[in-house]
Motif scaffolding. Structure first.
Motif, PDB file in Angstrom:
ATOM      1  N   ASP A 259       0.992   4.368  -2.978  1.00 27.50           N
ATOM      2  CA  ASP A 259       0.950   5.682  -2.976  1.00 27.50           C
ATOM      3  C   ASP A 259       2.039   6.391  -3.887  1.00 27.50           C
ATOM      4  O   ASP A 259       2.486   7.139  -4.281  1.00 27.50           O
TER       5      ASP A 259
ATOM      6  N   SER B  46       0.887  -1.043  -0.116  1.00 24.98           N
ATOM      7  CA  SER B  46       0.147   0.295  -0.213  1.00 24.98           C
ATOM      8  C   SER B  46       0.361   1.366  -0.161  1.00 24.98           C
ATOM      9  O   SER B  46       0.733   2.261  -0.542  1.00 24.98           O
ATOM     10  N   LYS B  47       1.554   1.182   1.459  1.00 26.60           N
ATOM     11  CA  LYS B  47       2.912   2.451   1.098  1.00 26.60           C
ATOM     12  C   LYS B  47       3.687   2.271  -0.148  1.00 26.60           C
ATOM     13  O   LYS B  47       3.486   3.904  -0.700  1.00 26.60           O
TER      14      LYS B  47
END
Ligand SMILES: Nc1nc2c(ncn2[C@@H]2O[C@H](COP(=O)(O)OP(=O)(O)OP(=O)(O)O)[C@@H](O)[C@H]2O)c(=O)[nH]1
Ligand SMILES: [Mg+2]
Length: 244
Positions: A40, A36-37
């Protein structure tokens, strides 16, 4: 040219079992959080990251420089208990780019190298055109509403067939959820996709449609591909539409 970036967790296998095997649910959460990081941060550069094996991810990163990669590595590695290394390379096909990137990363130490930590190899060109195909299974809902596990099995089978066939043309393909696949596929023509889809359909009885986009970045190419796929859905004849 496509620029691909291999993102690999450093020495992850040994870490998962040291001092004792870690709880699988926690490993799953960690992998999802790292993904997810990363997604992003790649998204902020108009790139798209593919989860692949979770411990090894591939991003299509046309337009991103070495420094952009270094910033992501630093941010991720100061946040999580495991670190990542990256290797970016460019080539005419996605398959060739990932092959070169793999080789370059291994020169810094392989996946189980105890000392490699946050390494970066960059031999991208920072330019070129990306072709992305958004591929979708026809009428998966029929299976989903009948027997959900059978529908999942069909999707896995479809992924396996697409992977085998597309790689012969230098393209990669990744599962995106539902019945959706995205294929970084520079060099694959409409006829190329048509032949692959009809062969697979004959073999396993799954038919596909696809929107294919080309642009300078992953984000724009996928956006065009998804618009093209929507047009396929609205129409009656064409099963594959290209857009640039
Ligand atoms: N990741 C992702 N998932 C999607 C997208 N569109 C749909 N899905 C998922 O895929 C599932 C199947 O959607 P559809 O392909 O529209 O359903 P279908 O029955 O196959 O219908 P047709 O493809 O029109 O024949 C949906 O239930 C969603 O879970 C997308 O753009 N991206
Ligand atoms: Mg579908």
């Amino acid at each position: 040219m496509m620029q691909l970036t291999l993102v690999q967790l450093d020495n992850y296998g040994p870490w998962t079992v040291t001092p004792e095997p870690k709880k699988e649910a926690l490993l799953q959460k960690l992998q999802a959080d790292i993904y997810s990081k990363l997604q992003d941060m790649f998204m902020q550069k108009k790139s798209l990251l593919f989860m692949m094996r979770q411990d090894n991810m591939i991003a299509v990163t046309n337009g991103m420089a070495g420094d952009d990669h270094r910033r992501i590595i630093q941010e991720v590695n100061s946040t999580f208990p495991v670190t990542v290394s990256m290797s970016a390379a460019s080539a005419q096909t996605a398959y060739e780019a990932q092959r070169i990137a793999t080789e370059a990363l291994v020169s810094q130490g392989g996946a189980k190298h105890g000392k490699r930590k946050g390494a970066l190899k960059f031999s991208g060109t920072n330019e070129g055109i990306v072709q992305m195909a958004h591929i979708d299974v026809d009428n998966i809902t029929h299976h989903t509403d009948n027997n959900v596990y059978a529908s999942y099995s069909k999707v896995v089978e479809a992924q396996s067939e697409l992977t085998k066939e597309l790689v012969k043309k230098g393209a990669l393909v990744f599962f995106m959820g539902g019945d959706n696949f995205i294929s970084p596929s520079n060099g694959v023509s409409k006829e190329g996709f048509e032949n692959i889809f009809s062969e697979i359909s004959e073999r396993i009885g799954v038919s596909f449609k696809a929107g294919v986009g080309t642009a300078k970045t992953s984000e724009d190419a996928v956006a065009l591909a998804s618009i093209a796929l929507k047009e396929v859905r609205k129409g009656t004849k064409e099963r594959i539409i290209f857009k640039n």
